[in-house]
Design an enzyme around this catalytic site. Structure first.
Site, mmCIF file in Angstrom:
data_model
loop_
_atom_site.group_PDB
_atom_site.id
_atom_site.type_symbol
_atom_site.label_atom_id
_atom_site.label_comp_id
_atom_site.label_asym_id
_atom_site.label_seq_id
_atom_site.Cartn_x
_atom_site.Cartn_y
_atom_site.Cartn_z
ATOM 1 N N ASP A 1 0.832 -1.206 0.000
ATOM 2 C CA ASP A 1 0.000 0.000 0.000
ATOM 3 C C ASP A 1 0.864 1.253 0.000
ATOM 4 O OD1 ASP A 1 0.839 -0.751 2.643
ATOM 5 O OD2 ASP A 1 -0.500 0.783 3.447
ATOM 6 N N GLU A 2 0.240 2.346 -0.395
ATOM 7 C CA GLU A 2 0.779 3.703 -0.287
ATOM 8 C C GLU A 2 2.201 3.846 -0.842
ATOM 9 O OE1 GLU A 2 -1.565 5.989 3.154
ATOM 10 O OE2 GLU A 2 -0.042 4.648 3.933
ATOM 11 N N ILE A 3 2.360 3.480 -2.115
ATOM 12 C CA ILE A 3 3.612 3.788 -2.795
ATOM 13 C C ILE A 3 3.604 5.282 -3.112
ATOM 14 C CG2 ILE A 3 5.061 3.338 -4.798
ATOM 15 C CD1 ILE A 3 4.794 0.995 -2.848
#
Length: 582
Positions: A338-340
């Site tokens: 998640d959340e690159i």
């Protein structure tokens, strides 16, 4: 090994429950308000308010099972010593029959392991006559659920138990989880065990352990010891292999799977303490002055992404994955993803060179997934990722990199809309929508020097109090959420269940119980037996009194659950409703 009746017994109980539905008056199938079981069983029949005493020598007769037998011993102690005093004393007649001497357990299949989709069905019969009650279950795990129900039916000193009772019960959803983040703040093993015990009492069955993140790496991985030695908050804040074994064993004895998450390639700043060469933008200020939100290095303080172009990344990560698979018998492995944040990868010279040659950020993520997912699958694991890997607006992979038979996506954004997108794409889904299931929401933001709280600057937000996912998710908000809302029948079949999440930026052991309970109890009931009555009407009003009683009982069992009403409301049922119940 006792196995009498077997499958025929379960079939008979199912047929019997159908007959009860057709023969008994409707009111006999409803709970008497003074006898509570949480979560509410699918079918509970108690035609007459009749009870009998529990024998001082009460025993449970059960076949031997390495995990059920410790549970049986635990429940014998609880049932015979709890002496629960309900806040509203039940009005019952005490039977002249002999005290209840024994609860006899029969199980169809004693070999079924604790895994996703295991049959948790059970049936409980407490006759008006006779010294023995009967609990039949398809598996040892269903028997544990039935034992919990039985434990909640007894009360008082001397202890009494209702008779003329029949319960048939089975969960609506096979995945009923709770996620705890132990990276941002550390939790002692005993805190985790207490949480698992409360989960079991609420018939939840998956403890999702978000064990590592950018802030710390507290898990001792045998083949990569430097990760915890240098990436933890200190030597007294590390989970050893012995700690993990203790937690896993405790979970098995409570019917709770332990699902590990090693989040990557984002949220990996802590890895840089041991291996700085494989982590981009580590230890940088997360949001430099004069930069826009799109140019930040992380979504919150604590920077660092694994570098998909560095060969050593996969050498280290595969060692971690292999050891985690050995430490945790669970057949799911949560890989995060998640959340690159583009700015973090763009800060690295090798990635800058890759992008200058027409490479893309999504190709970087595809390289990472294609280099790790097949390895996880080779270890006989199903991979769980956060939804971002497929749905992020900027950095995501093509679905061809995510085989549907081996991949589950966990949704946390955009409510039912993202759930719909996941199942429409053909993937199984775990629902953790932040709009409903994030327990950390509503406590503001943890960043300092934040003008959002200065109302006079125009930056304040009265609705969220500075929390990105505010407001606070009340138990009613959680209880009323239907995780398959807006889905077709076929789409709904791909929803495995739901999971509340406690991220720990502003939580630690001092507030653990009150942040989780009894709000998580609300989700537990909706995933077990639903949030609607037999007419289709949502039953949150009826649930209030029952949840008050259950919260009180959890507190007496050592869980510091927060109150949902003044005690006066509990002792005066209905008087604290918003309108008179006509």
């Amino acid at each position: 090994m006792r196995n009498c009746k077997g499958k025929k017994s379960i079939l008979f109980q199912a047929i019997f429950s159908l007959c009860l539905t057709l023969i008994l008056p409707t009111q006999t199938l409803a709970f008497h308000s003074s006898i509570n079981v949480w979560p509410k069983p699918r079918l509970f029949s108690w035609p007459k308010p009749l009870a009998t005493h529990l024998s001082p020598s009460f025993t449970i007769d059960s076949p031997y099972h390495p995990h059920l037998t410790p549970a049986v011993n635990r429940y014998i102690r609880l049932i015979t010593t709890e002496h629960h005093h309900p806040l509203v004393k039940p009005t019952v007649n005490i039977s002249n029959s002999a005290p209840l001497q024994t609860l006899s357990i029969t199980i169809t299949d004693l070999t079924t392991p604790l895994q996703h989709g295991v049959n948790e069905t059970y049936a409980l019969t407490i006759s008006e006559t006779g010294p023995t009650a009967y609990l039949s279950a398809a598996t040892a795990w269903g028997a544990m659920r039935g034992l919990e129900t039985f434990s909640q039916l007894v009360w008082g000193k001397p202890t009494v138990v209702p008779v003329g009772v029949y319960v048939w019960d089975s969960p609506l959803f096979s995945y009923r989880g709770l996620m705890l983040d132990t990276s941002r703040n550390y939790y002692e093993v005993e805190d985790i065990l207490r949480t698992i015990e409360a989960m079991s009492a609420n018939k939840l069955n998956v403890f999702h352990w978000h064990v590592t993140d950018s802030h710390s790496f507290p898990l001792m991985v045998p083949s990569e010891p430097e990760l915890a030695a240098k990436g933890s908050y200190g030597p007294d804040m590390i989970y050893s292999p012995a700690d993990v074994a203790k937690i896993v064993q405790f979970g098995l004895e409570h019917g709770v799977r332990i699902l590990p998450e090693i989040d990557s390639p984002g949220h990996t700043g802590s890895w840089a303490e041991a291996y700085p060469e494989i982590v981009t933008c580590a230890n940088m200020f997360w949001w430099p002055a004069e930069s826009s939100w799109d140019d930040r290095f992380a979504s919150e303080p604590g920077t660092g992404h694994l570098n998909p172009l560095h060969p050593k990344t996969y050498q280290v990560l595969k060692n971690v994955i292999r050891d985690v698979a050995n430490l945790f018998p669970e057949t799911f492995y949560h890989g995060g993803a998640d959340e690159i944040v583009p700015g973090c990868w763009k800060a690295d010279p090798t990635i800058q060179s890759f992008l200058s040659k027409n490479g893309t950020l999504s190709q970087l993520l595809e390289t990472f997934v294609n280099s790790t997912l097949p390895y996880i699958i080779s270890l006989n694991r199903t991979v769980v990722y956060w939804e971002d890997v497929l749905l992020d607006a900027t950095v995501k992979v093509d679905s061809s990199f995510l085989p549907k038979e081996h991949t589950i996506l966990q949704t946390w954004n955009n409510g039912e809309n993202n759930t719909k997108k996941i199942v429409q794409a053909g993937y199984r889904a775990i629902v953790s929508s932040s709009e409903y299931y994030y327990l950390d929401c509503g406590h503001g933001d943890f960043t300092g020097n934040n003008s959002i709280y200065d109302m006079k600057t125009g930056g304040g937000n009265n609705g969220t109090g500075g929390s990105w996912c505010g407001p606070f998710k009340t138990w009613q908000i959680i209880y009323n959420y239907d995780i398959t809302d807006g889905l077709s029948e076929d789409e709904a079949k791909l929803v495995l269940g739901g999971e509340v999440a406690l991220w720990s930026e502003q939580a630690d052991p001092t507030v653990l119980d009150s942040r989780i309970w009894p709000r998580t109890s609300a989700m537990a009931e909706t995933l077990w037996s639903g949030n609607r009555d037999k007419t289709g009407k949502k039953r949150y009003a009826e649930a209030t009194d029952r949840l008050n009683e259950w919260r009180y009982r959890m507190v007496s069992r050592g869980i510091k659950a927060e109150p949902i009403q003044p005690l006066w409301c509990v002792r005066n049922p209905g008087m604290c409703n918003t309108v008179h119940d006509i």
